[in-house]
Design a protein around this motif. Sequence first.
Motif, PDB file in Angstrom:
ATOM      1  N   TYR A   5      -6.853  -3.806  -2.864  1.00  0.00           N
ATOM      2  CA  TYR A   5      -6.674  -2.852  -1.915  1.00  0.00           C
ATOM      3  C   TYR A   5      -8.391  -2.300  -1.624  1.00  0.00           C
ATOM      4  N   ILE A  24       0.694  -1.270  -0.077  1.00  0.00           N
ATOM      5  CA  ILE A  24      -0.132   0.050  -0.026  1.00  0.00           C
ATOM      6  C   ILE A  24       0.779   0.956   0.099  1.00  0.00           C
ATOM      7  N   TRP A  69      -5.338 -10.115   5.674  1.00  0.00           N
ATOM      8  CA  TRP A  69      -5.055  -9.114   5.013  1.00  0.00           C
ATOM      9  C   TRP A  69      -5.829  -7.888   5.424  1.00  0.00           C
ATOM     10  N   LEU A  75      -5.954  -2.744   7.737  1.00  0.00           N
ATOM     11  CA  LEU A  75      -5.211  -3.413   6.516  1.00  0.00           C
ATOM     12  C   LEU A  75      -3.725  -3.807   6.753  1.00  0.00           C
ATOM     13  N   GLN A 112      -2.569   5.943  -1.720  1.00  0.00           N
ATOM     14  CA  GLN A 112      -3.466   4.937  -1.558  1.00  0.00           C
ATOM     15  C   GLN A 112      -4.010   4.820  -0.346  1.00  0.00           C
ATOM     16  N   TYR A 113      -3.251   4.829   0.814  1.00  0.00           N
ATOM     17  CA  TYR A 113      -3.826   4.822   2.230  1.00  0.00           C
ATOM     18  C   TYR A 113      -4.953   6.051   2.431  1.00  0.00           C
TER      19      TYR A 113
END
Length: 238
Positions: free
Chosen positions: A97, A9, A40, A69, A13-14
Amino acid sequence: MKTDTILRITRRQYRQLAELAKQNGVGLTLDTFTNLGGIWGEYSCWAQPIVRDASIDRRLCDERIAIKLATSVNAGAFRGAHRPELDWSELEDGEIYPFLVNHEVGHHVDNFTHWDIILMTDLVARDQCHKILNRVNEMLADRYAWEQVRPGEPLPLSETGKRLQKVMAADLELLNKHMPRTRRAPKALPSGQYAYVPASMLKSEELAAFVGPHVSPALIEHTRNRRHVHRRDSRLRG
């Protein structure tokens, strides 16, 4: 694109996924695949401290639910996971994700709860519901996530899903009969890069970097020290 690589990640993206989580009333935290015990994603109904503004030195917190996550996902292992219904191998690398976040959100907004089982007076029905609750909830979370990632597309069934279609339908019917779930629109948390950040994301500079470059250094130090004090107290009590 589908690969068997290790997906990690990114900070961007986070931040995008954290906003998605907050829209659904939960915070988003990260941890390693190893620390998560080989999973995950994780959902817990227990609230944890959420910092209202991570860019200021003063630590003002609320208690909110947060999903978790893993910072890395083995795409090949992910696609080979055995699920009660959905075929995860259909997902592209870039969808994994977002799917995982929505799966955990699905546990929050569209699941049966263990609290309802506890309150059941019919002990036979309670035992029956208890045995099937987790797998039905996993099925529902998968369905929710698929609809968010591939809206309007038919649900792809795994071989297990095809074999258990009648069984899962009967399980769902049983739970709906004895403990129907109430689906409510979640109350969104305040949006913004530094708003409503789980305190666990401030326990190190590495994690805080996912939040952004303007996280208060004093908050990071304060969170780190709180964890150290708790560890010392725990040893003394032991």
